[in-house]
Design an enzyme around this catalytic site. Sequence first.
Site, short mmCIF file in Angstrom:
data_model
loop_
_atom_site.label_atom_id
_atom_site.label_comp_id
_atom_site.label_asym_id
_atom_site.label_seq_id
_atom_site.Cartn_x
_atom_site.Cartn_y
_atom_site.Cartn_z
N CYS A 170 -12.16 -29.05 -14.96
CA CYS A 170 -10.73 -29.59 -14.80
C CYS A 170 -9.89 -29.36 -16.00
CB CYS A 170 -10.71 -31.05 -14.70
SG CYS A 170 -11.85 -31.63 -13.26
N CYS B 131 -6.24 -59.18 1.09
CA CYS B 131 -7.34 -58.56 0.34
C CYS B 131 -7.21 -58.29 -1.18
CB CYS B 131 -7.81 -57.23 1.01
SG CYS B 131 -8.29 -57.44 2.63
N CYS C 11 -9.06 -28.84 -5.54
CA CYS C 11 -9.07 -28.15 -6.74
C CYS C 11 -10.83 -27.58 -7.00
CB CYS C 11 -9.21 -29.03 -7.99
SG CYS C 11 -7.23 -28.95 -8.56
N ARG D 8 -6.77 -33.89 -3.70
CA ARG D 8 -6.48 -32.75 -4.74
C ARG D 8 -7.93 -32.33 -5.50
NH1 ARG D 8 -4.62 -28.73 -5.21
NH2 ARG D 8 -3.59 -27.90 -7.14
N CYS E 59 -11.04 -53.42 2.27
CA CYS E 59 -10.26 -54.52 3.23
C CYS E 59 -10.20 -54.42 4.65
CB CYS E 59 -8.77 -54.57 2.75
SG CYS E 59 -7.73 -55.74 3.50
N CYS F 8 -8.00 -25.80 -16.84
CA CYS F 8 -6.59 -25.53 -16.31
C CYS F 8 -5.65 -26.82 -16.99
CB CYS F 8 -6.52 -25.65 -14.88
SG CYS F 8 -7.01 -24.10 -14.03
N HIS F 9 -6.00 -27.93 -16.93
CA HIS F 9 -5.34 -29.09 -17.00
C HIS F 9 -5.23 -29.55 -18.72
CE1 HIS F 9 -4.16 -28.91 -12.81
NE2 HIS F 9 -5.24 -29.06 -13.00
#
Lengths: 112, 166, 103, 278
Positions: free
Chosen positions: D192, D96, D239, D235, D128, D195-196
């Site tokens: 997002c 694939c 979050c 994740r 696939c 925090c990041h």
Amino acid sequence: MKAIAAIFVVCLMPCAALAATPAEIAAGQKIAETTTLGNCDACHMFQGADEAGNIGPVLKDVRAMVPDRKLFYAIIYDEEARNPQTIMPAFGKNQILTPKQINEVIDFMYTK
Amino acid sequence: MTEIEGLILSAPSRRTVLAAVAAGTAAGLMRPALSFAAAAAPRASSYPAKAFIQHSQDATLQAMFGTSSVTASADVKMDAPDIAENGAVVPVSFDANAPKVTAAAILALDNPFVMACAYKIPEGTSPAIASRIKLGKTTKVVSVVQSGGKLMSASKQVKVTLGGCG
Amino acid sequence: MAHQILVHAMSSGGSTTVEALIKHPMDSGFVKDKAGKIIPAHYIEVIEFTHKGKIVLTGYWGPAVSKNPFIKFSFKGGKSGDPIGISWVDNKGETAATSSNIM
Amino acid sequence: MKLALIVLASLWAAPLAQAASQPDPAADLQGFQGYFLKRFPKVPLAAYVNGPYNFSKSERDQWKQIIEFPPYAFAVADGKTLFDTKFANGKTYASCFPNGGIGIAQTYPMFDAKTGRVVPLGVAINRCRVANGAAKLSLTTGKLADIEAYMTSTSDGKPIDVVVPHDPRALAAYQAGKEYFYSRRGQLNFSCASCHVQAAGMHLRGDVLAPALGLTASFPLYRSSWGDVGTLVRRFIGCNKKVKAEPEAADSTAYRDLAYFMTYMNNGLPIAGPGARP
């Protein structure tokens, strides 16, 4: 001991109509340190907090930092209204804490 | 924010392991083991079960070694973090500079059961073992080594904190 | 793919260092599942390492050893090609064994 | 207090500055990476793939001990076995993918001109499976995460190379992902970026918040708190829940686009997955 000292401080302040009781201060501490409630120490260092974060300002001599209790309430209620860039959650507006709980957190923080 | 000098890419050992796993060739890697009769199963009867259900250092050592008398010694070196990244996986190792070490144990005093693990160390095996243990909360971790029949130890307070978001 | 054991044994300077990662849940008996039911204790109790059939280390583990346990130790002697045996038995009587050669 | 807040605000403003009328991924990328490089001058670009470990020596030391024999080794081994196992029709996953699926993880998420949608590696693996008569797997954990762990391990060290083609649908997907990244949500009202980006490298209680730069490079991840390997989507869901927002569906366009934006921002950084985190 600390709580008693705090009562004296509050009583000396002309603006304080009612002194915070040790029970209110203790309730405030519990809220401040409980992850599902105030969770203040996740971001703010204050005396007695265990392994606090450093995202927000250190909470020391809080009465000098925010002498105006109304302003303090507003910050906890919805700091974004005052500062659109803040990452402090709107504890009052988003109903994470009740008005009574916010006042208890203030009573506790004024002992720091 | 106290950024430290950047660590570029990964440790070589990680890459060796990864490559070996990926290739499926390296010695002993990834062999499903149940059908493999290369080594006989150890005897469960030798397990010091009593030592693993005690709630104090003294009772644990008594059950494991027959004595609770232990001396803190600089000859036992212990490596454990000040603050555990996660209480579920805390790397702890010890290294004893002592003759005739026959056994060792790692205790976590505030865990539900104090004993985390113990080892029988035959002659020729180095009294230095690394492993990973669980800590339920902030606790003193103690490495105990039996040398010439006497117990010596090193200890360290390991802090276990709550996650950030609750 | 239950019961895997990954082993790395390397000899240098007259001694052999063994590193092993053992697939096992190591359930402590203190943790609840999503439905709020206690997950019963399930952990390795005894693990044995041999070099050419001779025991080089016996480990006694309890519920406080981490999931998928890791161990590293070393012993005197051992040369490339020698067999290292690892076997364990857990509190439910399950066992696994594997053998690998020193690199 | 006021002063501290103003400082935060100005730190934060940089990556937001290009409020886009017309999406310009290349310019965004330069601004995004430049912002972090300027803010943390000691951390070289490639080191961002090690996330929080650039900011806490204690955590870094523990991590080094853990990756000495990494807990995701089983996932890589199992993933390889699954990857090499034939479908009922006799074909394998290799059929694939370009280059038989080896050393290609750095090119995902990929924009698919046929469907006009973003295809992360996990979705490609499921496609696939479906093409070969097998049922879809969960996109968050388990077998699919293992296969992804194996495929990603074959790209170890290769520079991330996500392409946003000059196709209005691709640009729209990129832009949607960017907006998701910077939009506040949930009862805690965090984006997002809160925090990041804004709080990157700082301590949230005991945890160091990983910068968004490099964040996707170590996925799939073995998290000690999960006790196994999970994907980027897992994740995202975690979050969203943490900020008390309703998570999106694992296969949602929102998460595909978010992964597209975030991974594009990591272009040029080396693949370091699977990774290990607390």
